[in-house]
Design a protein around this motif. Structure first.
Motif, PDB file in Angstrom:
ATOM      1  N   VAL A 116     -26.053 -39.070  -6.413  1.00  0.00           N
ATOM      2  CA  VAL A 116     -25.134 -39.721  -5.477  1.00  0.00           C
ATOM      3  C   VAL A 116     -23.863 -38.887  -5.406  1.00  0.00           C
ATOM      4  N   GLN A 149     -25.689 -33.702   4.076  1.00  0.00           N
ATOM      5  CA  GLN A 149     -26.348 -34.744   4.857  1.00  0.00           C
ATOM      6  C   GLN A 149     -27.792 -34.355   5.175  1.00  0.00           C
ATOM      7  N   LEU A 203     -15.736 -46.983  -4.666  1.00  0.00           N
ATOM      8  CA  LEU A 203     -16.968 -46.221  -4.875  1.00  0.00           C
ATOM      9  C   LEU A 203     -16.788 -45.164  -5.957  1.00  0.00           C
ATOM     10  N   ASP A 213     -13.541 -43.257  -1.120  1.00  0.00           N
ATOM     11  CA  ASP A 213     -13.375 -44.688  -1.312  1.00  0.00           C
ATOM     12  C   ASP A 213     -13.107 -44.917  -2.802  1.00  0.00           C
ATOM     13  N   GLU A 220     -26.068 -49.974  -3.582  1.00  0.00           N
ATOM     14  CA  GLU A 220     -25.095 -49.594  -2.550  1.00  0.00           C
ATOM     15  C   GLU A 220     -25.384 -48.219  -1.964  1.00  0.00           C
ATOM     16  N   ALA A 221     -26.013 -47.358  -2.757  1.00  0.00           N
ATOM     17  CA  ALA A 221     -26.358 -46.023  -2.265  1.00  0.00           C
ATOM     18  C   ALA A 221     -27.691 -46.014  -1.531  1.00  0.00           C
ATOM     19  N   SER A 273     -15.337 -36.062   0.951  1.00  0.00           N
ATOM     20  CA  SER A 273     -15.063 -35.636   2.320  1.00  0.00           C
ATOM     21  C   SER A 273     -14.321 -34.314   2.270  1.00  0.00           C
ATOM     22  N   THR A 277     -28.323 -39.583  -2.107  1.00  0.00           N
ATOM     23  CA  THR A 277     -27.451 -40.196  -1.103  1.00  0.00           C
ATOM     24  C   THR A 277     -26.125 -39.452  -1.069  1.00  0.00           C
ATOM     25  N   ILE A 315     -22.390 -39.789   0.687  1.00  0.00           N
ATOM     26  CA  ILE A 315     -21.475 -40.677   1.402  1.00  0.00           C
ATOM     27  C   ILE A 315     -20.246 -39.862   1.791  1.00  0.00           C
ATOM     28  N   ASN A 316     -20.131 -39.599   3.078  1.00  0.00           N
ATOM     29  CA  ASN A 316     -19.076 -38.716   3.586  1.00  0.00           C
ATOM     30  C   ASN A 316     -17.792 -39.519   3.778  1.00  0.00           C
ATOM     31  N   ALA A 317     -17.098 -39.747   2.675  1.00  0.00           N
ATOM     32  CA  ALA A 317     -15.879 -40.563   2.713  1.00  0.00           C
ATOM     33  C   ALA A 317     -15.189 -40.442   1.371  1.00  0.00           C
ATOM     34  N   VAL A 333     -20.144 -38.600  -3.394  1.00  0.00           N
ATOM     35  CA  VAL A 333     -19.148 -39.237  -2.528  1.00  0.00           C
ATOM     36  C   VAL A 333     -18.015 -38.242  -2.325  1.00  0.00           C
TER      37      VAL A 333
END
Length: 486
Positions: A333, A347, A367, A364, A292-293, A337, A358, A360-362, A335
């Motif tokens: 990894v 990034q 996740l 979740d 997923e990453a 924001s 990786t 992930i700017n969120a 995750v």
């Protein structure tokens, strides 16, 4: 069941399951529920936000007016009631204050009338108790949002027979946020004028957290080490002298963890479950996380992180360390924001090291669970951390936390080298990128060179528990101590 149950009013600005922005909400649900299980009569008071979940289940039980000074109009509000796993929740409905898209801010800009909004919460919480004939033994306040309530008990309600036996405590979940507002916002609380010399932050401003700390009968920090840090100039966010004044009434009680939601053996958000005796599911989670990453499915250690992107969480320490750490055979990894500048830097590093890192700017929830389960290490290089929950989740999931030894992190993670027999993770002290990098390299070296010991430490971590049942007894003792002054 306790011998003599208490009536406890729990006042908070957010409660998990109804409305949440951070860890305060988790405590504001778990602690009342566990106190209720001990036989106490616990009622929660919470704003009836526009964003509140289960709004349509709430029942209107009263419409009232909060009295204000003679030259001002009284404030109309309504009281709704909701059941939260057997605990009664009173919701204060005042559209002018709480009918908004967010709780405290929009577009990273705090609502300009937050002082007025939460002054209303404190005053209306006590007013609603009278209207509902619920005279609490303990009014348990939380953070700056409820900081005026202890002062109101000692001023407006000092001679009110209804609150004659009520004592207040305040929990400090994060003293960095103090609620400092212009004096003009507190027009509905004229009593504040008699206390201005003590609670002024600066000329013409009021510090709501300072109100709570000075006037609550007892003060609780959400971990023992954080309570100690609040007595120091380095750890008190400018309020050391205030906490020192109240040192005899300050205690530290470690937050518990809700293992109902965070248990790898039953976690429905994972692609496979596992436990301390059968770890095959963790390998499945690791492979799923890699997929997923967008990382190669290779046998490398994964370092995970889930957090708000703020300096408090140490992201600015991690960014300069990452470039050098990614020269090793590892995967990372992250995750989260928050701060756009920190997100942009992460990034950029991810683009340079696409096969290893990786971002992930969120936020979740699924996740977050997958990172906890799929990673081998969990990064928490916090500048300060009053208690912290992710390190507790990480321990339960066999993902060794790598933390800075501050606040609750120091109370909950045992360093690999400092205490080999009890080790559950890795700790470092200095808030620098180089010290963090050294700790990351140390953890990598042990992972590669001592796989059998890593497995033993992993099992120790998974068997470590921080249960609310253990913390509740300490809260009960704090309440009894507060009531001893009657």
């Amino acid at each position: 069941m306790v011998i003599s149950p208490l009536k406890i009013l729990f006042v908070a600005s957010e409660v998990e399951g109804l409305v949440k922005t951070g860890g305060l909400a988790d405590v504001a649900r778990a602690l009342p529920l566990n106190l209720a299980r001990q036989g106490h009569d616990v009622r929660i008071i919470l704003p009836f936000y526009q964003t509140l979940k289960r709004r349509d289940e709430a029942t209107l039980i009263a419409s009232r007016w909060l009295p204000t000074p003679p030259d001002r109009a009284d404030i109309s509000y309504r009281i709704y009631q909701l059941d939260l796993d057997g605990v009664c929740v009173y919701l204060l409905d005042c559209p002018q204050y709480f009918e908004r898209p967010q709780l405290y801010a929009e577009n990273n800009q705090a609502y300009p009338d937050n002082g007025e909004r939460f002054a209303f919460l404190a005053a209306a919480a006590l007013h609603a108790c009278e209207q509902l004939n619920f005279a609490p033994d303990i009014a348990h306040c939380n953070d700056w949002h409820t900081g005026l309530l202890p002062l109101l008990l000692k001023s407006r309600h000092a001679r009110n027979p209804f609150f004659q036996r009520t004592r207040s405590v305040i929990s400090i979940h994060n003293a960095a946020f103090q609620g400092v507002f212009d004096r003009a916002q507190f027009w509905a609380v004229p009593e504040i004028a008699d206390y201005e010399q003590r609670i002024n932050y600066d000329y013409g401003h009021v510090n709501l957290l300072k109100c709570g700390v000075l006037y609550a009968d007892k003060i609780n920090a959400v971990s023992p080490n954080y309570a100690s840090e609040l007595l120091t100039h380095l750890g008190a966010h400018g309020m050391a002298s205030v906490f020192q004044q109240r040192a005899s009434d300050l205690c530290g009680i470690l937050n518990g963890c809700d293992y109902q939601d965070w248990d790898p053996a039953t976690d429905a958000l994972l692609p496979a479950t596992y436990d301390v005796d059968q770890l095959a599911g963790k390998r499945v989670c690791k492979q799923t996380l890699q997929r997923e990453a967008g990382l190669p499915a290779v046998d490398l250690p994964i370092y995970g992180m889930v957090c708000r992107l703020t300096e408090q969480k140490g992201v600015h320490l991690l960014i300069p360390a990452l470039d050098k750490f990614l020269q090793h055979q590892v995967q990372v990894v992250i995750v989260g924001s928050g701060d756009p500048s920190l997100a942009a830097q992460l990034q950029a590093i991810a683009q340079q090291h696409a096969d290893k890192f990786t971002f992930i700017n969120a936020y979740d929830d699924r996740l977050a669970h997958l990172v906890e389960a799929g990673a081998d290490f969990f990064l928490m290089p916090s500048l300060f951390e009053p208690c912290g929950l992710n390190q507790m989740y990480s321990l339960a999931y066999g993902t060794l936390p790598l933390v800075r030894a501050v606040g609750g992190l120091k109370d909950t993670v045992v360093d690999w080298d400092a205490d080999p027999a009890r080790a559950t993770g890795f700790c470092f002290n200095d808030p620098t990128a180089s010290t963090l990098l050294d700790a990351m390299r140390r953890s990598l070296l042990h992972y590669l060179q001592e796989p059998e010991r890593f497995a033993r430490v992993q099992r120790t971590a998974m068997q470590t528990r921080f249960n609310w049942a253990d913390s509740v007894g300490q809260y009960e003792q704090m309440y009894r101590d507060a009531l001893a002054s009657i």
